[in-house]
Design a protein around this motif. Sequence first.
Motif, short mmCIF file in Angstrom:
data_model
loop_
_atom_site.label_atom_id
_atom_site.label_comp_id
_atom_site.label_asym_id
_atom_site.label_seq_id
_atom_site.Cartn_x
_atom_site.Cartn_y
_atom_site.Cartn_z
N SER A 100 0.84 -1.20 0.00
CA SER A 100 0.00 0.00 0.00
C SER A 100 0.87 1.24 0.00
N LEU A 101 0.45 2.23 -0.75
CA LEU A 101 1.20 3.49 -0.80
C LEU A 101 0.99 4.30 0.48
N SER A 102 -0.25 4.34 0.96
CA SER A 102 -0.55 5.15 2.14
C SER A 102 -0.13 4.48 3.43
N ALA A 103 0.05 3.15 3.43
CA ALA A 103 0.47 2.44 4.65
C ALA A 103 1.70 1.59 4.35
N PHE A 104 2.60 2.12 3.53
CA PHE A 104 3.80 1.39 3.12
C PHE A 104 4.62 0.99 4.35
N PRO A 105 5.14 -0.27 4.41
CA PRO A 105 5.13 -1.32 3.38
C PRO A 105 4.07 -2.39 3.61
N THR A 106 2.99 -2.07 4.32
CA THR A 106 1.94 -3.07 4.57
C THR A 106 1.30 -3.51 3.26
N PRO A 107 1.18 -4.81 3.01
CA PRO A 107 0.55 -5.28 1.77
C PRO A 107 -0.92 -4.88 1.70
N VAL A 108 -1.38 -4.63 0.48
CA VAL A 108 -2.78 -4.28 0.27
C VAL A 108 -3.71 -5.38 0.76
N ALA A 109 -3.33 -6.62 0.51
CA ALA A 109 -4.18 -7.74 0.92
C ALA A 109 -4.40 -7.75 2.43
N VAL A 110 -3.38 -7.40 3.19
CA VAL A 110 -3.52 -7.37 4.65
C VAL A 110 -4.54 -6.31 5.07
N LEU A 111 -4.46 -5.12 4.48
CA LEU A 111 -5.40 -4.05 4.80
C LEU A 111 -6.83 -4.44 4.44
N ILE A 112 -6.99 -5.09 3.29
CA ILE A 112 -8.34 -5.47 2.85
C ILE A 112 -8.92 -6.52 3.77
N TRP A 113 -8.14 -7.53 4.12
CA TRP A 113 -8.67 -8.59 4.98
C TRP A 113 -8.92 -8.11 6.40
N ARG A 114 -8.29 -7.02 6.80
CA ARG A 114 -8.63 -6.42 8.09
C ARG A 114 -9.97 -5.73 8.04
N ALA A 115 -10.27 -5.07 6.93
CA ALA A 115 -11.49 -4.27 6.82
C ALA A 115 -12.69 -5.05 6.33
N LEU A 116 -12.48 -6.09 5.51
CA LEU A 116 -13.58 -6.80 4.87
C LEU A 116 -14.56 -7.43 5.87
N PRO A 117 -14.11 -8.08 6.94
CA PRO A 117 -15.09 -8.66 7.88
C PRO A 117 -16.03 -7.64 8.49
N TRP A 118 -15.55 -6.41 8.73
CA TRP A 118 -16.42 -5.38 9.29
C TRP A 118 -17.55 -5.04 8.32
N THR A 119 -17.20 -4.80 7.06
CA THR A 119 -18.21 -4.43 6.07
C THR A 119 -19.14 -5.60 5.78
N ALA A 120 -18.58 -6.78 5.56
CA ALA A 120 -19.41 -7.95 5.23
C ALA A 120 -20.36 -8.27 6.37
N GLY A 121 -19.85 -8.22 7.60
CA GLY A 121 -20.71 -8.52 8.74
C GLY A 121 -21.83 -7.52 8.89
N LEU A 122 -21.51 -6.22 8.81
CA LEU A 122 -22.51 -5.18 9.00
C LEU A 122 -23.56 -5.20 7.88
N LEU A 123 -23.12 -5.16 6.63
CA LEU A 123 -24.05 -5.01 5.52
C LEU A 123 -24.83 -6.29 5.25
N CYS A 124 -24.21 -7.44 5.37
CA CYS A 124 -24.95 -8.69 5.18
C CYS A 124 -26.02 -8.85 6.26
#
Length: 336
Positions: A94-118
Amino acid sequence: MVVSFYPAYLLRRLGQFVLVIFIGVNLTFLITHATPIDPVEQTIAASTAFGSTSPEAIETMRQSLRELYGLEGGLPQQYLVFWKRIALGDFGPSLSAFPTPVAVLIWRALPWTAGLLCFATLLAWCLGNLLGGLAGYHRDSRLLRLAGVVAMGLHPIPYYIVAFVLLIVFGYLWPMLPISGGAQINLPRGFDLRFIASVLLHAILPAMSLVLVGMGGWFMSMRSLVSNIVTEDYVTYAELGGVARGRILRSYVMRNTVLPQVTGLAISLGGIFNGAIITEQVFGYPGIGTLLVGAVHAGDYSLVLGVATVSIVTVATSVLLIDLAYPLLDPRVNAR
């Protein structure tokens, strides 16, 4: 009957699933590459803004960053690298959270959105259909007619307006619920009761804003369907035959009217991420919407691309599962 055509139906839906993902991901790639933002040059400019750097060091940095972001060579080469990374689940750093991989940031955030919206979508679907079915069958009930008036009043209101009203009422006028975040900050993340209770408490207002607006549409459509079904001959015959009204509603009416609503549920799940961005911004919820807004503001090319790709795959998978379950719910559906 269902078993005979289901393999062909399954193959057809899997083919459509692959085609949808392929087209959607390709559009994401083309749109992100058509933007004037160059993440490599942006990173170099930010790194050299507060000091002098030799041209050799800048060129070395440029080559390294192009390799990290998959921007080496021409567009065809970048396209092949892009699909290779998708197959491996690696979108680079990720550019904004370098050098954290994009996949790590997404998998941190995805359960919150999936849980709430589903949860909010399914709860609105269940409550709206249940109340709408009761209102369509028990047309003389004053309480259910009042529920219909409330549903028709809430349905046209944008969910973010309802979110702001809930925020003001329960956050300031009657402060009894948390208005920001996904959980209490000082609690350790884990599957313990305190953390789970905190997550549920913080999700009440975001979920309520989506449920109150969403259930209105389901209520009105189910009430309309039931109002048409109750005039059918087989329902009248069952009533004259002395069948209990509860059984008529459950087995004769709701069972036949819920099938179109299942199709509507698939469409709603298809647009599930539409409500993520504004809802999460209003309540400061740590999901995909908040992550995407931050990535756009920071010009984080890789993160935007990763979030869009994962969203497409997730939504297409949800719709596929409902489509595969539909013939099992309605034996009248066939491959032809």
